[in-house]
Design a protein around this motif. Structure first.
Motif, PDB file in Angstrom:
ATOM      1  N   ALA A 105       0.832  -1.203   0.000  1.00  9.15           N
ATOM      2  CA  ALA A 105       0.000   0.000   0.000  1.00  9.15           C
ATOM      3  C   ALA A 105       0.867   1.254   0.000  1.00  9.15           C
ATOM      4  N   ASN A 106       1.911   1.257   0.822  1.00 13.39           N
ATOM      5  CA  ASN A 106       2.791   2.427   0.869  1.00 13.39           C
ATOM      6  C   ASN A 106       3.612   2.574  -0.407  1.00 13.39           C
ATOM      7  N   LEU A 107       4.164   1.470  -0.897  1.00 13.47           N
ATOM      8  CA  LEU A 107       4.916   1.543  -2.151  1.00 13.47           C
ATOM      9  C   LEU A 107       4.025   2.018  -3.289  1.00 13.47           C
ATOM     10  N   ALA A 128      10.121   1.414   7.011  1.00 12.59           N
ATOM     11  CA  ALA A 128      10.925   1.164   5.808  1.00 12.59           C
ATOM     12  C   ALA A 128      10.097   1.225   4.532  1.00 12.59           C
ATOM     13  N   SER A 129       8.835   0.814   4.586  1.00 16.96           N
ATOM     14  CA  SER A 129       8.012   0.814   3.380  1.00 16.96           C
ATOM     15  C   SER A 129       7.762   2.225   2.865  1.00 16.96           C
ATOM     16  N   LEU A 130       7.680   3.191   3.758  1.00 15.03           N
ATOM     17  CA  LEU A 130       7.507   4.580   3.336  1.00 15.03           C
ATOM     18  C   LEU A 130       8.790   5.118   2.710  1.00 15.03           C
ATOM     19  N   LEU A 131       9.920   4.788   3.298  1.00 12.44           N
ATOM     20  CA  LEU A 131      11.197   5.228   2.743  1.00 12.44           C
ATOM     21  C   LEU A 131      11.429   4.584   1.380  1.00 12.44           C
ATOM     22  N   ASP A 132      11.117   3.296   1.279  1.00 11.76           N
ATOM     23  CA  ASP A 132      11.307   2.591   0.009  1.00 11.76           C
ATOM     24  C   ASP A 132      10.352   3.108  -1.060  1.00 11.76           C
ATOM     25  N   GLY A 133       9.128   3.433  -0.666  1.00 16.16           N
ATOM     26  CA  GLY A 133       8.158   3.946  -1.622  1.00 16.16           C
ATOM     27  C   GLY A 133       8.600   5.258  -2.235  1.00 16.16           C
ATOM     28  N   ALA A 134       9.142   6.148  -1.405  1.00 18.06           N
ATOM     29  CA  ALA A 134       9.639   7.419  -1.925  1.00 18.06           C
ATOM     30  C   ALA A 134      10.812   7.194  -2.860  1.00 18.06           C
ATOM     31  N   ALA A 135      11.716   6.281  -2.487  1.00 19.96           N
ATOM     32  CA  ALA A 135      12.872   5.990  -3.343  1.00 19.96           C
ATOM     33  C   ALA A 135      12.415   5.415  -4.684  1.00 19.96           C
ATOM     34  N   LEU A 136      11.425   4.523  -4.661  1.00 24.91           N
ATOM     35  CA  LEU A 136      10.909   3.920  -5.882  1.00 24.91           C
ATOM     36  C   LEU A 136      10.293   4.971  -6.812  1.00 24.91           C
ATOM     37  N   SER A 137       9.676   5.991  -6.224  1.00 24.64           N
ATOM     38  CA  SER A 137       9.009   7.005  -7.029  1.00 24.64           C
ATOM     39  C   SER A 137       9.984   7.905  -7.772  1.00 24.64           C
ATOM     40  N   GLY A 138      11.219   7.980  -7.302  1.00 24.26           N
ATOM     41  CA  GLY A 138      12.198   8.876  -7.905  1.00 24.26           C
ATOM     42  C   GLY A 138      12.087  10.308  -7.433  1.00 24.26           C
ATOM     43  N   ALA A 139      11.235  10.560  -6.443  1.00 25.24           N
ATOM     44  CA  ALA A 139      11.054  11.919  -5.946  1.00 25.24           C
ATOM     45  C   ALA A 139      12.178  12.295  -4.980  1.00 25.24           C
ATOM     46  N   PRO A 140      12.717  13.502  -5.069  1.00 25.43           N
ATOM     47  CA  PRO A 140      13.669  13.965  -4.059  1.00 25.43           C
ATOM     48  C   PRO A 140      13.017  13.925  -2.684  1.00 25.43           C
ATOM     49  N   SER A 141      13.709  13.345  -1.714  1.00 24.21           N
ATOM     50  CA  SER A 141      13.123  13.107  -0.401  1.00 24.21           C
ATOM     51  C   SER A 141      14.030  13.657   0.683  1.00 24.21           C
ATOM     52  N   LEU A 252      -5.224   5.908  -7.758  1.00 26.50           N
ATOM     53  CA  LEU A 252      -4.477   4.711  -7.365  1.00 26.50           C
ATOM     54  C   LEU A 252      -4.903   3.495  -8.188  1.00 26.50           C
ATOM     55  N   ILE A 253      -6.193   3.374  -8.460  1.00 22.10           N
ATOM     56  CA  ILE A 253      -6.657   2.250  -9.277  1.00 22.10           C
ATOM     57  C   ILE A 253      -5.995   2.270 -10.656  1.00 22.10           C
ATOM     58  N   GLN A 254      -5.748   3.461 -11.180  1.00 24.41           N
ATOM     59  CA  GLN A 254      -5.146   3.573 -12.504  1.00 24.41           C
ATOM     60  C   GLN A 254      -3.625   3.440 -12.486  1.00 24.41           C
ATOM     61  N   PHE A 255      -2.969   3.958 -11.447  1.00 22.45           N
ATOM     62  CA  PHE A 255      -1.526   4.147 -11.527  1.00 22.45           C
ATOM     63  C   PHE A 255      -0.688   3.443 -10.450  1.00 22.45           C
ATOM     64  N   ALA A 256      -1.299   2.871  -9.437  1.00 30.16           N
ATOM     65  CA  ALA A 256      -0.523   2.197  -8.393  1.00 30.16           C
ATOM     66  C   ALA A 256      -0.178   0.780  -8.848  1.00 30.16           C
ATOM     67  N   ARG A 257       1.041   0.577  -9.277  1.00 34.13           N
ATOM     68  CA  ARG A 257       1.432  -0.702  -9.872  1.00 34.13           C
ATOM     69  C   ARG A 257       1.249  -1.890  -8.929  1.00 34.13           C
ATOM     70  N   PRO A 258       1.562  -1.785  -7.614  1.00 28.88           N
ATOM     71  CA  PRO A 258       1.321  -2.923  -6.729  1.00 28.88           C
ATOM     72  C   PRO A 258      -0.160  -3.274  -6.573  1.00 28.88           C
ATOM     73  N   TYR A 259      -1.053  -2.369  -6.949  1.00 28.70           N
ATOM     74  CA  TYR A 259      -2.481  -2.693  -6.980  1.00 28.70           C
ATOM     75  C   TYR A 259      -2.871  -3.286  -8.326  1.00 28.70           C
ATOM     76  N   VAL A 260      -2.453  -2.633  -9.396  1.00 30.15           N
ATOM     77  CA  VAL A 260      -2.862  -3.040 -10.741  1.00 30.15           C
ATOM     78  C   VAL A 260      -2.387  -4.453 -11.060  1.00 30.15           C
ATOM     79  N   TYR A 261      -1.162  -4.784 -10.636  1.00 30.11           N
ATOM     80  CA  TYR A 261      -0.537  -6.035 -11.079  1.00 30.11           C
ATOM     81  C   TYR A 261      -0.438  -7.093  -9.977  1.00 30.11           C
TER      82      TYR A 261
END
Length: 391
Positions: A105-107, A128-141, A252-261
């Protein structure tokens, strides 16, 4: 220079991990021989409730054991829809969306919302899931000092005015047990035109007048646009959800990959969660008992001189500092039939290794007395050992 083979690389890293006292081991639990569990997150004692098991079994017999496909293909069933509606109602949000785990959910949320233009601001002690989610997004954190609103304000003020901004925090911090200042975070986020995302994994079911967590109805969508909760802790089942506005859930239904796939949650798990939510509403005495246990533990542990943290949630850490000391206390408790989490870096900062004690409404008064006796014995054994080596 020859490239080291993979077995050598794995062996070297494992040996270094062992040498630092950080090697983790799984325990195979058995219902017949299980120790008293003060390590898990079953805060309301629902994981073993036969009503959840029966609801799961009935749904499995009727709908099958598995989800069969993703929610967007053919896996979204009426039981999933009912659960999402019930979670939205509990949290006071227009909609909710199921995920397979809190980590996903966080990723998924951070990956779907953020990009290279977004600026993300996270509490230093976030999961850790919040930190990893931000890193996965490529957003400056950027990470602000734990619970330090002034530090967060400084970081927000330095961010580009035109950049989309997202402030992210745990609701209840999983290793310290303290609760974020939701109102303070919300006010800062509004002032800087940022959104606020709270992961209330350890507050949902425990805190709030109706078990709606440290966010819930007390802080609506205007304060906390993105609310994450898990179902495998206080609610005793499995999975997670994100709650928020119609626009957020559609996105999220359209763009959250851990949900879509991802294959949809097994229908039996969703049915068990619905049963847990009924119990949550109908048996407030579970939360009341848990509150009394927490207060008693803190009072008696303080009387024993144990190193308590500032937590009034079921998570009660005893910070002992050194890895070897924590492991020695945990082993002594295990020999007494008490299971307590031994937490070391990198889960917590170096030098802050701890016993992570968790309380549950399922614990009896005698269970708590056994825990306090065990902790007293640990301290006595440590003092005895110190006296033996003193010249």
């Amino acid at each position: 220079m020859a490239t080291r083979d993979w077995p050598s690389r794995l062996a070297e890293r494992g040996e270094a991990h062992r040498a630092r006292g950080l090697w983790r081991q799984r325990r195979t639990a058995s219902p017949d021989t299980a120790p008293l569990d003060f390590a898990g997150n079953d805060y309301l004692g629902l994981a073993g409730d036969p009503r959840l098991a029966e609801a799961m079994a009935r749904a499995a017999r009727r709908l099958g054991a598995g989800g069969r496909a993703s929610h967007l293909v053919s896996g979204h069933l009426a039981v999933h829809e009912a659960l999402e509606c019930r979670l939205a109602e509990l949290t006071g949000r227009p909609r909710a969306l199921l995920f397979s785990t809190g980590y996903m959910a966080n990723l998924g949320t951070l990956q779907a919302l953020c990009d290279g233009e977004t600026r993300v601001f996270q509490d230093r002690l976030n999961h850790a899931s919040l930190l990893d989610g931000a890193a996965l997004s490529g957003a400056p954190s950027r990470r602000f000092h734990h619970g330090d609103l002034a530090d967060l304000a400084r970081l927000l003020e330095r961010a580009p005015a035109e950049a989309p901004k997202l402030v992210v925090s745990d609701g209840v911090f999983s290793m310290d047990g303290d609760v974020a200042d939701i109102a303070g975070l919300a006010a800062l986020a509004r002032h800087h035109r940022a959104w606020l995302m709270i992961d209330d994994a350890h507050g949902l079911g425990v805190l709030g007048e109706q078990g709606d967590g440290c966010v819930g109805r007390a802080h609506g969508v205007e304060d906390v646009p993105i609310l994450v909760g898990t179902l495998g802790k206080a609610l005793g089942s499995g999975g997670a959800f994100v709650a928020g506005s119609q626009a957020l859930i559609d996105h999220l239904i359209q763009f959250a990959r851990p949900y879509v796939y991802t294959t949809a949650q097994p229908p039996g798990v969703a049915a068990a969660t619905l049963a847990a939510l009924e119990i949550l509403a109908e048996e407030p005495e579970r939360r009341a008992r848990l509150t009394r246990l927490i207060a008693r533990f803190r009072a008696e542990a303080a009387g024993l001189g144990l190193p308590l943290a500032q937590s009034h949630t079921p998570i009660q850490p005893l910070v002992l500092g050194e890895n070897r000391r924590v492991m020695a206390w945990a082993e002594r408790l295990t020999r007494r039939g008490l299971l307590v989490g031994a937490i070391r870096a990198p889960t917590v900062p170096r030098g802050q290794a701890r016993l992570r004690i968790t309380l549950s409404a399922a614990h009896t008064d005698s269970d708590l007395e056994a825990l306090l006796e065990g902790l007293t014995a640990c301290r006595a054994a440590e003092r005895s050992s110190a006296a033996e080596v003193t010249p």
